[in-house]
Design an enzyme around this catalytic site. Structure first.
Site, short mmCIF file in Angstrom:
data_model
loop_
_atom_site.label_atom_id
_atom_site.label_comp_id
_atom_site.label_asym_id
_atom_site.label_seq_id
_atom_site.Cartn_x
_atom_site.Cartn_y
_atom_site.Cartn_z
N CYS A 115 0.95 -1.04 -0.07
CA CYS A 115 -0.06 -0.17 0.03
C CYS A 115 0.75 1.30 -0.03
O CYS A 115 0.48 2.38 -0.35
CB CYS A 115 -0.82 0.01 1.15
SG CYS A 115 -1.92 -1.35 1.22
N HIS A 252 -2.75 7.08 2.40
CA HIS A 252 -3.22 5.67 2.02
C HIS A 252 -4.69 5.28 2.56
O HIS A 252 -4.77 5.48 3.73
CB HIS A 252 -2.68 4.49 2.33
CG HIS A 252 -3.30 3.34 2.16
ND1 HIS A 252 -3.68 2.95 1.06
CD2 HIS A 252 -3.22 1.99 3.07
CE1 HIS A 252 -4.31 1.40 1.31
NE2 HIS A 252 -4.17 1.10 2.21
N ASN A 282 -10.33 0.03 0.00
CA ASN A 282 -8.88 0.02 -0.20
C ASN A 282 -8.52 -0.63 -1.23
O ASN A 282 -8.61 -1.70 -1.57
CB ASN A 282 -8.78 -0.80 1.23
CG ASN A 282 -7.00 -0.98 1.50
OD1 ASN A 282 -6.28 -0.90 0.58
ND2 ASN A 282 -6.68 -1.18 2.66
#
Length: 331
Positions: A115, A252, A282
């Protein structure tokens, strides 16, 4: 202080057409919209079709960049793709992108920092361009997280979605984008979020998941809040500035509750964050460019704005950059 000679000059993104809502997930696992929304802030996520892979999403994001900014990419001399869900172990997604656009004379590589991948790829692109090893780098982050998600595990399947974003980083010694950077790793925490592969154990602990994502959300949450708080402080100290001079914070988009906790720790208004979790979920490395491009489309993010981006994820790894937004507003 930075001696960067690189500027971000264009951006594009793509998300698959199919939408998986919280209500849809109620038919798959024991959950409901209220439970998901309260804990994550996610309302829906985009899901790639069976015939759609990470390279397809990346190609669409680049095509969007080219069309929106009337850009030429024939002279790109490096392609960097941040991804954890490549179509194949090899060839790389970057090679598939190069082939699709028939870009001659370019290098091509994939980068896996989970990520944090987009931040890592930007850091690398800035270094390559500033060192004059390259002049025009195509940085892409793309993921098909749905293909590695266990839809019987309600702790993970409510989170993840698919998408891609792309930016161009070009040589510009007079108007550079990159001000400061910070990164780090805590490999000992890797057991808290992983996707099992050839090895059956990590740190002596048997692995689960059979190739799907496994996550200890509580431990990752605590690590992320602490680490991003410390990392952003380092970025500001390097550049001799404060949060008062930051226009936007772009972490993020793992979980909106996590972002709220980070904002509270650093005393920065949540309203001045850019995120993509609500309607994309996500998307791992793709979440930051999706957030940035959405803000551009909504006319929030303007040329000259000072922004902090910060990626964090499995590894455990993290990276952040303080950037002056270098894309000129479209007229």
């Amino acid at each position: 202080m930075s001696i960067s000679k690189a500027r971000i000059t264009a951006i594009g993104s793509y998300a698959p057409k199919h939408i998986l809502t919280n209500s849809d997930l109620e038919a798959l696992v024991e959950t409901n919209d209220e439970w998901i929304t309260q804990r994550t802030g996610v309302k829906e996520r985009r899901i790639a079709s069976k015939e759609e892979f990470t390279s397809d999403l990346c190609i669409q994001a680049v095509a969007n960049l080219v069309h929106t900014y009337n850009q030429t990419i024939d002279d790109v001399d490096m392609i960097i793709v941040a991804t954890t869900t490549s179509d194949f172990n090899f060839p790389s997604v970057a090679c598939l992108v190069q082939d699709h656009f028939n870009i001659k004379g370019t290098g091509a590589m994939d980068l896996n920092a989970t990520c944090a991948g987009f931040a890592y790829a930007l850091h690398l692109a800035n270094g390559l361009v500033t060192a004059r090893l390259n002049r025009k780098v195509l940085v892409i982050a793309g993921e098909t997280m749905s293909k590695v998600t266990d839809y019987t595990d309600r702790n993970t399947c409510i989170l993840f979605g698919d998408g891609a974003g792309a930016v161009l980083v070009e040589y510009d010694e007079h108007d550079p984008s990159f001000i400061s950077s910070h990164m780090g790793t805590n490999g000992g925490g890797g057991i808290h979020v992983y996707r099992s592969g050839l090895s059956e154990v990590m740190q002596g602990i048997p692995l689960q998941g059979c190739g799907n994502i496994v996550q200890n959300g509580r431990e990752v949450y605590k690590w992320a809040v602490r680490t991003v708080t410390e990392g952003t402080t380092q970025l500001l100290e390097q550049s001799q500035t404060t949060w008062d001079n930051i226009d936007w914070f772009v972490p993020h988009s793992a979980n909106l509750k996590m972002i709220e906790s980070i904002c509270a720790k650093v005393n920065f208004p949540f309203e001045k964050t850019l995120h993509s979790a609500t309607y994309n979920g996500n998307t791992s490395s793709a979440s930051i460019p999706l957030s940035l491009h959405t803000a551009v489309q909504q006319n929030k993010l303007k040329y000259g704005d000072q922004i902090i981006i910060y990626g964090f994820g499995s590894g455990l790894t993290h990276a952040g950059l303080l950037i002056k937004w270098g894309i000129k507003n479209l007229t």
